[in-house]
Design an enzyme around this catalytic site. Structure first.
Site, PDB file in Angstrom:
ATOM      1  N   LYS A 260      52.750 -57.032  51.715  1.00  0.00           N
ATOM      2  CA  LYS A 260      53.482 -55.832  50.835  1.00  0.00           C
ATOM      3  C   LYS A 260      54.142 -54.924  51.908  1.00  0.00           C
ATOM      4  O   LYS A 260      53.948 -54.694  52.997  1.00  0.00           O
ATOM      5  CB  LYS A 260      52.468 -54.895  50.375  1.00  0.00           C
ATOM      6  N   ARG A 334      42.463 -62.115  41.664  1.00  0.00           N
ATOM      7  CA  ARG A 334      42.080 -63.238  40.659  1.00  0.00           C
ATOM      8  C   ARG A 334      41.410 -64.226  41.498  1.00  0.00           C
ATOM      9  O   ARG A 334      40.521 -65.067  41.012  1.00  0.00           O
ATOM     10  CB  ARG A 334      43.548 -63.495  40.006  1.00  0.00           C
TER      11      ARG A 334
HETATM   12  N1  BES Z   1      46.125 -55.073  44.273  1.00  0.00           N
HETATM   13  C1  BES Z   1      47.135 -55.359  43.636  1.00  0.00           C
HETATM   14  C2  BES Z   1      47.655 -54.423  42.297  1.00  0.00           C
HETATM   15  C3  BES Z   1      47.795 -53.012  42.495  1.00  0.00           C
HETATM   16  C4  BES Z   1      48.905 -52.597  42.333  1.00  0.00           C
HETATM   17  C5  BES Z   1      46.810 -52.265  42.547  1.00  0.00           C
HETATM   18  C6  BES Z   1      49.091 -51.239  42.250  1.00  0.00           C
HETATM   19  C7  BES Z   1      47.012 -50.991  42.381  1.00  0.00           C
HETATM   20  C8  BES Z   1      48.335 -50.383  42.290  1.00  0.00           C
HETATM   21  C9  BES Z   1      47.082 -56.910  43.567  1.00  0.00           C
HETATM   22  O1  BES Z   1      46.473 -57.441  44.298  1.00  0.00           O
HETATM   23  C10 BES Z   1      48.627 -57.427  43.501  1.00  0.00           C
HETATM   24  O2  BES Z   1      48.959 -57.362  44.646  1.00  0.00           O
HETATM   25  N2  BES Z   1      49.137 -57.874  42.740  1.00  0.00           N
HETATM   26  C11 BES Z   1      50.380 -58.270  42.493  1.00  0.00           C
HETATM   27  C12 BES Z   1      50.397 -59.674  41.865  1.00  0.00           C
HETATM   28  C13 BES Z   1      51.596 -60.435  41.952  1.00  0.00           C
HETATM   29  C14 BES Z   1      51.765 -61.074  43.498  1.00  0.00           C
HETATM   30  C15 BES Z   1      51.521 -61.615  41.034  1.00  0.00           C
HETATM   31  C16 BES Z   1      51.402 -57.333  41.582  1.00  0.00           C
HETATM   32  O3  BES Z   1      50.888 -56.689  40.876  1.00  0.00           O
HETATM   33  O4  BES Z   1      52.526 -57.373  42.207  1.00  0.00           O
HETATM   34 MN    MN Z   2      47.457 -58.100  46.143  1.00  0.00          MN
END
Ligand code: BES
Ligand code: MN
Ligand code: ZN
Length: 480
Positions: A260, A334
């Site tokens: 990230k 997931r």
């Molecule tokens: N933990 C994150 C989602 C998240 C985003 C939680 C903002 C709290 C606040 C999750 O693991 C993630 O990174 N999701 C990705 C999925 C994508 C790579 C398909 C996302 O939402 O960008």
């Molecule tokens: Mn994530």
């Protein structure tokens, strides 16, 4: 600061106590024991149609809360909680230790909503600050005086607030102090206190069980994963089959090799908020001694780009035997939930509810104002959940769960891939999970409300304890 809430038969001990009188506009509020100045003040404010009137006199806070003229019951109850939060602020600003709600109405639950707002608003997470002592809220005890302020209702409120505070603490604790081992230890500690059976599966056991998703996400970490099973099974349980709760316990989400950016990573200690919600809910249910059989499953790990981290392109065999092509290591929630959901089948559950800060897409769609949910439970079950969401103002928004979204997860080389396309990110995440379920199931994406930047009344800021009050209300209703 936690608040000890007590019912009180005595009339107010005026000297050093903040007082909130709860009266209806139609009641003779003038008959209350107020001085002339106060009465004149109330009259003036009433002309302005204000619904909260505050009178600060002689270092003592006195507030009159008139009924708020809101017809919508869901909003009305929320207004009462917010009013409680405002009162809490006034009490702390005056530096008082004790407060009292005197209910002059015949409403059964208005006092409860106000008291809930007062106590939830008193939360702070300042233990790492050297000025913590000085900054600590002064409010310590809240007395409630009124014919409906029964010991049972007050016990329920104390248990609820305690559970929410625990969830907030867990979320606010950074990964350096709350890793996968610590979250399991926390579950053991509180479990023991509340009479919950807790079993922690360590890495060896997790390997033996072939939790492929959990192990893949953990492979870039120096800390082993844990899988915690909490079971509360009271003798008089109303349900034959347990309600199984599953919580995403990613104690920190860097994204892994699909790293990230800093701006999206800074809050990712909150990525175990789903775990915190289900741990706190089962703890609260046990403290209240609700006659309902509940199991909570908590897969926990951090997600890091270590040397041996799982990679985009990997094919992972999951606990239920399905293979997953990993195209983004940041879609890790997931992966760990899938194993836990498949494992949940062992309990022959009445219903399974999973809670997760799963997608930015859910947060982008409705923000911090509600919980996105979707799944396969029937309409009657969903209606019960919706009702609980409204009752505690953790409102649920159902997303479509059409099969077309499932198509987006098709992989050339494996049974499915771990990301969908550019659209419907919250839904494709839900559809991914569906592959691992074999029972009535609902998925709750709390990415929006679980961790918030600014202050939001009694929800505070940072960790909110999202979904704890919802779950406690839902479990309590199940016993009726
Ligand atoms: N933990 C994150 C989602 C998240 C985003 C939680 C903002 C709290 C606040 C999750 O693991 C993630 O990174 N999701 C990705 C999925 C994508 C790579 C398909 C996302 O939402 O960008
Ligand atoms: Mn994530
Ligand atoms: Zn995550």
């Amino acid at each position: 600061m936690s608040v000890k809430i007590q019912s009180s038969k005595n009339s107010a001990n005026a000297s050093n106590e903040a007082i909130l009188h709860l009266v209806k506009k139609t009641q003779k509020w003038e008959a209350l024991d107020l001085d002339k100045e106060a009465i004149a003040y109330v009259k003036a404010q009433l002309k302005k149609e204000k619904n909260l009137i505050s009178i600060a006199n002689l270092g003592k806070v006195e507030v009159i809360a008139l009924d708020l003229g809101e017809k919508d019951e869901v909003k009305r109850r929320e207004n009462l909680r917010k009013l409680g939060a405002n009162f809490c602020g006034l009490v702390n600003a005056a530096g008082l230790n004790t407060a009292r709600i005197i209910d002059h109405t015949d409403s059964v639950s208005d006092w409860y909503d106000i008291a809930e707002g007062v106590s939830l608003a008193n939360y702070q997470f300042i233990k790492y600050r050297k000025d913590a002592k000085k900054e600590l809220n002064s409010l310590e005890a809240l007395a409630v005086q009124g014919k409906h302020a029964t010991d049972a209702a007050i016990h329920k409120l104390n248990c609820t607030v305690d559970a929410v505070f625990w969830a907030r603490d867990l979320v606010n604790e950074p990964v350096i102090t709350l890793d996968a081992l610590r979250i399991a230890a926390e579950a053991e500690l509180r479990g023991k206190e509340a009479g919950i059976k807790v079993e922690v599966l360590n890495k060896t056991k997790i390997e033996a069980l072939k939790f492929g998703g959990l192990l893949a996400v953990n492979s870039g970490s120096q800390t082993p994963p844990t899988f915690t099973i909490m079971e509360y099974k009271p003798k008089k349980a109303v349900n034959k089959k347990p309600i199984v709760l599953v919580g995403k316990g990613v104690v920190y989400d860097t994204g892994g090799l699909s790293l990230k950016p800093t701006a999206g990573m800074d809050t990712m200690k909150c990525d175990m908020a789903g775990a915190a919600a289900v741990m706190a809910a089962i703890y609260g249910a046990a403290s209240m001694e609700l006659p309902v059989h509940v199991v909570a499953l908590i897969p926990a790990t951090d997600n890091r780009p270590g040397e041996m981290a799982y990679t985009p392109g990997d094919v992972i065999t999951m606990y239920n035997g399905l293979t997953v092509e990993v195209l983004n290591t940041d879609a890790e929630g997931r992966m760990i939930l899938a194993d836990a959901l498949a494992y949940a089948g062992k309990y022959d559950p009445e219903v399974v509810m999973d809670f997760a800060t799963l997608t930015g897409a859910a947060a982008a769609a409705i923000g911090q104002y509600g919980i996105v949910y979707m799944g396969t439970a029937d309409e009657k079950v969903k209606a019960g959940m919706k009702q609980s969401g409204d009752a505690v103002y953790e409102r649920l928004v159902e997303f479509p769960f059409w099969d077309e979204y499932k198509e987006l997860l098709k992989s050339d080389i494996a049974d499915l891939k771990n990301i969908g396309g550019p659209v419907g990110g919250a839904i494709t995440a839900g559809k991914f999970l569906e592959h691992f379920t074999s029972y009535p199931w609902m998925h709750f994406d709390i990415a929006g409300p679980a961790y918030i930047k600014g202050n939001d009344s009694y929800r505070g800021k940072n960790g909110t304890g999202s979904a704890v009050r919802f779950l406690l209300d839902y479990l309590e209703n199940r016993t009726k």
